[in-house]
Design a protein around this motif. Structure first.
Motif, PDB file in Angstrom:
ATOM      1  N   HIS A   1       0.978  -1.344   0.100  1.00  0.00           N
ATOM      2  CA  HIS A   1       0.087   0.062   0.112  1.00  0.00           C
ATOM      3  C   HIS A   1       0.916   1.279  -0.010  1.00  0.00           C
ATOM      4  N   PRO A   2       1.700   1.398  -0.927  1.00  0.00           N
ATOM      5  CA  PRO A   2       2.357   2.533  -1.049  1.00  0.00           C
ATOM      6  C   PRO A   2       1.610   3.814  -1.139  1.00  0.00           C
ATOM      7  N   LYS A   3       2.121   4.869  -0.464  1.00  0.00           N
ATOM      8  CA  LYS A   3       1.377   6.359  -0.478  1.00  0.00           C
ATOM      9  C   LYS A   3       1.717   7.288  -1.718  1.00  0.00           C
ATOM     10  N   GLY A   4       2.837   7.042  -2.359  1.00  0.00           N
ATOM     11  CA  GLY A   4       3.113   8.006  -3.308  1.00  0.00           C
ATOM     12  C   GLY A   4       4.106   9.052  -2.926  1.00  0.00           C
ATOM     13  N   ARG A   5       4.632   9.768  -3.665  1.00  0.00           N
ATOM     14  CA  ARG A   5       5.726  10.786  -3.281  1.00  0.00           C
ATOM     15  C   ARG A   5       5.083  12.034  -2.722  1.00  0.00           C
ATOM     16  N   GLU A   6       3.770  12.346  -3.021  1.00  0.00           N
ATOM     17  CA  GLU A   6       3.228  13.452  -2.224  1.00  0.00           C
ATOM     18  C   GLU A   6       3.006  13.328  -0.956  1.00  0.00           C
ATOM     19  N   HIS A   7       3.154  12.068  -0.212  1.00  0.00           N
ATOM     20  CA  HIS A   7       3.174  11.926   1.204  1.00  0.00           C
ATOM     21  C   HIS A   7       4.635  11.665   1.826  1.00  0.00           C
TER      22      HIS A   7
END
Length: 162
Positions: free
Chosen positions: A97-103
């Motif tokens: 469940h990666p959150k992505g670079r914005e996080h």
């Protein structure tokens, strides 16, 4: 000047598109600099160094072998990163469940700071101007200007005269 460039990149290293490398900088064997990274003048990037997307590295920075600098990290001028130190950018990483670079959580290493070999800098912290992190330390909170920290977690051991 190497191949019309005012910096040196060893032939075994990978430099992605949209990377800025300052004059006089040297990037040694097996390193990878990802897209969007900005590296200042007169830096030394050792063997097997990873510089993530959009990382900012100031002038006169020395990064020893096997260092990983992930997206969200800024190193100001004159920073020293000892061998195999590492920076994180996510306090709760998950493979499924990666959150992505914005996080990603940002980390700042201020001018003239030194990070010892095998130290880990947990994201969201600032290492102050001319501060020193001992070898093997885990930085889990801000380090004030001029302070020396060591241990797991890193705690103050000495304050430098500024």
């Amino acid at each position: 000047m190497v191949n019309g460039k005012m910096f040196f990149v060893h032939e075994s290293s990978y430099i992605d598109d949209d990377v800025v490398i300052g004059e006089g900088t040297k990037i040694w064997h097996f390193s990878h600099i990802q897209s969007g990274a900005r590296i200042g003048r007169n830096c030394t990037i050792g063997q097997n160094v990873y510089v993530g997307s959009n990382v900012r590295i100031g002038d006169d920075v020395k990064i020893q072998n096997n260092v990983s600098i992930y997206e969200g990290v800024t190193l100001e001028d004159g920073v020293f990163c000892g061998p195999s130190c590492v920076f994180t950018n996510d306090l709760r990483p998950q493979a499924r469940h990666p959150k992505g670079r914005e996080h990603y959580i940002k980390t700042l290493v201020r001018e003239g700071a030194t990070i010892g070999a095998n130290a880990t800098v947990v994201c969201g912290n600032t290492i102050g101007k001319n501060a020193m992190v001992g070898a093997g330390a885990v930085v889990a909170s801000d380090v004030p200007d001029g302070e020396t920290v060591a241990g797991v977690p890193a705690v103050p051991v000495r304050r430098q005269q500024m």
